[in-house]
Design a protein around this motif. Structure first.
Motif, mmCIF file in Angstrom:
data_model
loop_
_atom_site.group_PDB
_atom_site.id
_atom_site.type_symbol
_atom_site.label_atom_id
_atom_site.label_comp_id
_atom_site.label_asym_id
_atom_site.label_seq_id
_atom_site.Cartn_x
_atom_site.Cartn_y
_atom_site.Cartn_z
ATOM 1 N N SER A 59 1.008 15.691 -7.577
ATOM 2 C CA SER A 59 1.297 14.892 -8.656
ATOM 3 C C SER A 59 1.471 15.818 -10.068
ATOM 4 O O SER A 59 0.965 16.997 -10.111
ATOM 5 C CB SER A 59 -0.004 14.198 -9.205
ATOM 6 O OG SER A 59 -0.053 12.981 -8.214
ATOM 7 N N SER A 86 12.759 3.238 -0.484
ATOM 8 C CA SER A 86 11.527 2.209 -0.551
ATOM 9 C C SER A 86 10.553 2.714 0.674
ATOM 10 O O SER A 86 11.092 2.947 1.795
ATOM 11 C CB SER A 86 12.167 1.076 -0.117
ATOM 12 O OG SER A 86 13.024 0.403 -1.504
ATOM 13 N N TRP A 118 6.805 -0.048 -2.112
ATOM 14 C CA TRP A 118 6.844 1.046 -3.041
ATOM 15 C C TRP A 118 8.300 1.276 -3.070
ATOM 16 O O TRP A 118 8.843 1.892 -2.263
ATOM 17 C CB TRP A 118 6.011 2.186 -2.656
ATOM 18 C CG TRP A 118 5.743 3.172 -3.480
ATOM 19 C CD1 TRP A 118 6.520 4.469 -3.543
ATOM 20 C CD2 TRP A 118 4.903 3.227 -4.689
ATOM 21 N NE1 TRP A 118 6.108 5.168 -4.447
ATOM 22 C CE2 TRP A 118 5.077 4.393 -5.333
ATOM 23 C CE3 TRP A 118 4.126 2.103 -5.250
ATOM 24 C CZ2 TRP A 118 4.315 4.799 -6.469
ATOM 25 C CZ3 TRP A 118 3.308 2.622 -6.444
ATOM 26 C CH2 TRP A 118 3.545 3.680 -6.998
ATOM 27 N N ARG A 119 8.818 1.212 -4.382
ATOM 28 C CA ARG A 119 10.071 1.555 -4.674
ATOM 29 C C ARG A 119 10.245 2.706 -5.438
ATOM 30 O O ARG A 119 9.528 3.102 -6.634
ATOM 31 C CB ARG A 119 10.934 0.507 -5.447
ATOM 32 C CG ARG A 119 11.114 -0.605 -4.700
ATOM 33 C CD ARG A 119 11.748 -1.997 -5.289
ATOM 34 N NE ARG A 119 11.210 -2.018 -6.642
ATOM 35 C CZ ARG A 119 11.699 -2.270 -7.658
ATOM 36 N NH1 ARG A 119 13.252 -2.490 -7.634
ATOM 37 N NH2 ARG A 119 11.055 -2.505 -8.777
ATOM 38 N N GLU A 120 10.990 4.058 -5.012
ATOM 39 C CA GLU A 120 10.807 5.318 -5.555
ATOM 40 C C GLU A 120 12.326 5.546 -5.938
ATOM 41 O O GLU A 120 13.169 4.983 -5.371
ATOM 42 C CB GLU A 120 10.078 6.216 -4.856
ATOM 43 C CG GLU A 120 8.835 6.032 -4.327
ATOM 44 C CD GLU A 120 8.173 7.076 -3.541
ATOM 45 O OE1 GLU A 120 7.078 7.635 -3.879
ATOM 46 O OE2 GLU A 120 8.834 7.522 -2.444
ATOM 47 N N TRP A 169 8.270 6.672 -9.426
ATOM 48 C CA TRP A 169 8.009 5.334 -9.234
ATOM 49 C C TRP A 169 9.285 4.374 -10.126
ATOM 50 O O TRP A 169 9.342 4.538 -11.494
ATOM 51 C CB TRP A 169 6.736 4.678 -9.775
ATOM 52 C CG TRP A 169 6.443 3.318 -9.502
ATOM 53 C CD1 TRP A 169 6.425 2.533 -8.352
ATOM 54 C CD2 TRP A 169 5.937 2.444 -10.250
ATOM 55 N NE1 TRP A 169 5.964 1.110 -8.286
ATOM 56 C CE2 TRP A 169 5.767 1.006 -9.589
ATOM 57 C CE3 TRP A 169 5.480 2.155 -11.504
ATOM 58 C CZ2 TRP A 169 5.157 -0.291 -10.061
ATOM 59 C CZ3 TRP A 169 5.184 1.052 -12.163
ATOM 60 C CH2 TRP A 169 4.897 -0.087 -11.620
#
Length: 141
Positions: free
Chosen positions: A22, A77, A81-83, A106
């Protein structure tokens, strides 16, 4: 009226083929530069990279692959979860290769940020003062 939009989101920087960690992405939009979105990536208070992206390209990337140069983006996807996958090619390294980074964000967070920018300057209503632009160029020469 406020002419800026700022949003900080947590994104995933891909390290190697599969590992991710992250980092923060600080998104900013200034109505005085209506075509650009600035993204500053940071970790532990250190700036890792700064990129200026085309606002329309960023929005298009939420729906389809875009970019053929130093910036390439495409939606991905993983289940629900769509990135947004963003690939950045940077400066040439001493070994002749190029710095390269892949970041996953995201997608709904980016879409929300873009909606806020549209409240300031609607798509298709961007204006640039050519006189100011030319004055900036001449002042730098």
């Amino acid at each position: 009226m406020n002419s800026f939009v700022h949003k900080t989101v947590v994104v995933q920087l891909q390290a190697g083929d599969t590992d991710r960690f992250s980092v923060l992405a600080h998104l900013s939009y200034d109505a005085a530069d209506p075509f650009a979105v600035t993204v500053v990536f940071s970790h532990d208070g250190r700036v890792l990279a700064r990129w200026q992206l085309d606002r329309e390209m960023l929005e298009d990337a939420l729906r389809r692959p875009v970019g053929i140069g130093d910036v390439r983006m495409r939606p991905e996807s993983r289940g629900m979860w769509r990135e947004l996958r963003m690939e950045f090619l940077g400066d040439v390294r001493s070994d002749g290769g190029r710095h390269h980074a892949i970041v996953f964000a995201w997608a709904p967070a980016l879409a929300a940020f873009l909606r806020e920018t549209h409240e300031l300057v609607a798509p298709g209503h961007e204006e640039v003062c050519v006189d100011d632009f030319l004055a900036d160029i001449l002042a730098g020469s």
